[in-house]
Design a protein around this motif. Structure first.
Motif, PDB file in Angstrom:
ATOM      1  N   THR A 176       0.833  -1.213   0.000  1.00 28.72           N
ATOM      2  CA  THR A 176       0.000   0.000   0.000  1.00 28.72           C
ATOM      3  C   THR A 176       0.859   1.250   0.000  1.00 28.72           C
ATOM      4  O   THR A 176       0.592   2.212  -0.732  1.00 28.72           O
ATOM      5  CB  THR A 176      -0.930   0.013   1.228  1.00 28.72           C
ATOM      6  OG1 THR A 176      -1.761  -1.159   1.188  1.00 28.72           O
ATOM      7  CG2 THR A 176      -1.815   1.248   1.221  1.00 28.72           C
ATOM      8  N   LYS A 177       1.930   1.245   0.791  1.00 29.58           N
ATOM      9  CA  LYS A 177       2.837   2.401   0.853  1.00 29.58           C
ATOM     10  C   LYS A 177       3.560   2.594  -0.488  1.00 29.58           C
ATOM     11  O   LYS A 177       3.750   3.724  -0.950  1.00 29.58           O
ATOM     12  CB  LYS A 177       3.857   2.192   1.965  1.00 29.58           C
ATOM     13  CG  LYS A 177       4.989   3.225   2.032  1.00 29.58           C
ATOM     14  CD  LYS A 177       4.459   4.627   2.311  1.00 29.58           C
ATOM     15  CE  LYS A 177       5.581   5.583   2.723  1.00 29.58           C
ATOM     16  NZ  LYS A 177       6.647   5.725   1.722  1.00 29.58           N
ATOM     17  N   ILE A 178       3.944   1.504  -1.123  1.00 30.48           N
ATOM     18  CA  ILE A 178       4.627   1.597  -2.415  1.00 30.48           C
ATOM     19  C   ILE A 178       3.697   2.215  -3.459  1.00 30.48           C
ATOM     20  O   ILE A 178       4.121   3.067  -4.254  1.00 30.48           O
ATOM     21  CB  ILE A 178       5.128   0.212  -2.883  1.00 30.48           C
ATOM     22  CG1 ILE A 178       6.200  -0.302  -1.916  1.00 30.48           C
ATOM     23  CG2 ILE A 178       5.699   0.292  -4.296  1.00 30.48           C
ATOM     24  CD1 ILE A 178       6.627  -1.735  -2.200  1.00 30.48           C
ATOM     25  N   VAL A 179       2.430   1.788  -3.470  1.00 35.30           N
ATOM     26  CA  VAL A 179       1.473   2.363  -4.408  1.00 35.30           C
ATOM     27  C   VAL A 179       1.342   3.870  -4.167  1.00 35.30           C
ATOM     28  O   VAL A 179       1.327   4.668  -5.116  1.00 35.30           O
ATOM     29  CB  VAL A 179       0.089   1.677  -4.291  1.00 35.30           C
ATOM     30  CG1 VAL A 179      -0.936   2.401  -5.163  1.00 35.30           C
ATOM     31  CG2 VAL A 179       0.181   0.218  -4.699  1.00 35.30           C
ATOM     32  N   GLU A 180       1.262   4.278  -2.905  1.00 35.56           N
ATOM     33  CA  GLU A 180       1.168   5.703  -2.574  1.00 35.56           C
ATOM     34  C   GLU A 180       2.401   6.456  -3.079  1.00 35.56           C
ATOM     35  O   GLU A 180       2.296   7.571  -3.608  1.00 35.56           O
ATOM     36  CB  GLU A 180       1.020   5.884  -1.067  1.00 35.56           C
ATOM     37  CG  GLU A 180      -0.317   5.396  -0.525  1.00 35.56           C
ATOM     38  CD  GLU A 180      -0.372   5.399   0.996  1.00 35.56           C
ATOM     39  OE1 GLU A 180       0.683   5.675   1.625  1.00 35.56           O
ATOM     40  OE2 GLU A 180      -1.448   5.128   1.550  1.00 35.56           O
TER      41      GLU A 180
END
Length: 217
Positions: A176-180
């Motif tokens: 999720t953090k990588i997508v952000e």
């Protein structure tokens, strides 16, 4: 070229994918018999595949014992990240000076991001995600318009995928953090902010691959 591969080629592709996806982690010892049984083949094509993977540096063969999956070497992650940063930042600097090229790149990034979001919403398959991640970053390099740098970058792709798979195995929740982060990078490209992109992508890579300040673990 025919899509009908030899058994040896299929064994090579299958084992290499297991390594890149992290299903066969560095330090694990496997045998020709294990892979032959998995594939329903004899050991001969598997032996040929192992020799090829050893030549490429993915395995180390020990007669009568098996094949050791070579771990990511000390310092390798730092070196790969350093090389990726140089190429990606250079490419974005080039494309931000070309409004038409920038628009095409942003559309490609947004399309990739839509797939990333769908994957996360469906449960986040790490193997598929490592491919989408590599594609996102390669799109940046392709947009830079330098075929020599693009070829060089493609040589890093497999090691990049393996590093990402290892990172996600360590902390699956960080997808999720990588997508952000990727959304932020696409926004900076769209804004034509090459300096902001350089700072953001440097932080992104360091955090994803658990590198400390200065690029060291």
């Amino acid at each position: 070229m025919s899509k009908l591969y030899s058994v040896s080629e299929l064994a090579y592709r299958e084992v290499k994918e297991l390594i890149l996806s992290g299903e066969l982690p560095g330090g694990e010892l496997i045998s020709e018999g294990e892979i032959a049984t998995r594939m329903g083949s004899s050991r001969t094509p598997v032996r040929e595949a192992f020799l090829r993977l050893e030549a490429e540096g993915w395995m180390r063969l020990y007669p009568k014992r098996g094949a050791l999956i070579v771990p990511i070497a000390e310092g390798e992650a730092e070196h790969i990240v350093d090389a990726r940063l140089l190429v990606e930042v250079h490419a974005v600097e080039a494309v931000t000076a070309n409004p038409r090229g920038r628009d095409v790149l942003v559309a490609t990034l947004r399309e990739n991001l839509a797939e990333q979001r769908r994957l996360v919403e469906s449960g986040g398959d790490p193997v598929r995600y490592s491919i989408l991640d590599a594609d996102f970053h390669r799109a940046l390099v392709h947009a830079g318009g330098n075929p020599l740098l693009e070829t060089f970058y493609d040589g890093l792709r497999e090691r990049q995928r393996r590093m990402t798979a290892n990172s996600l195995a360590r902390d699956p929740e960080q997808i999720t953090k990588i997508v952000e982060d990727h959304i932020r990078l696409a926004d900076l490209v769209e804004a034509g902010d090459a300096a902001g992109f350089a700072a953001a992508v440097r932080l992104h890579m360091r955090e994803v691959h658990a590198l400390g300040e200065g690029g060291r673990r």
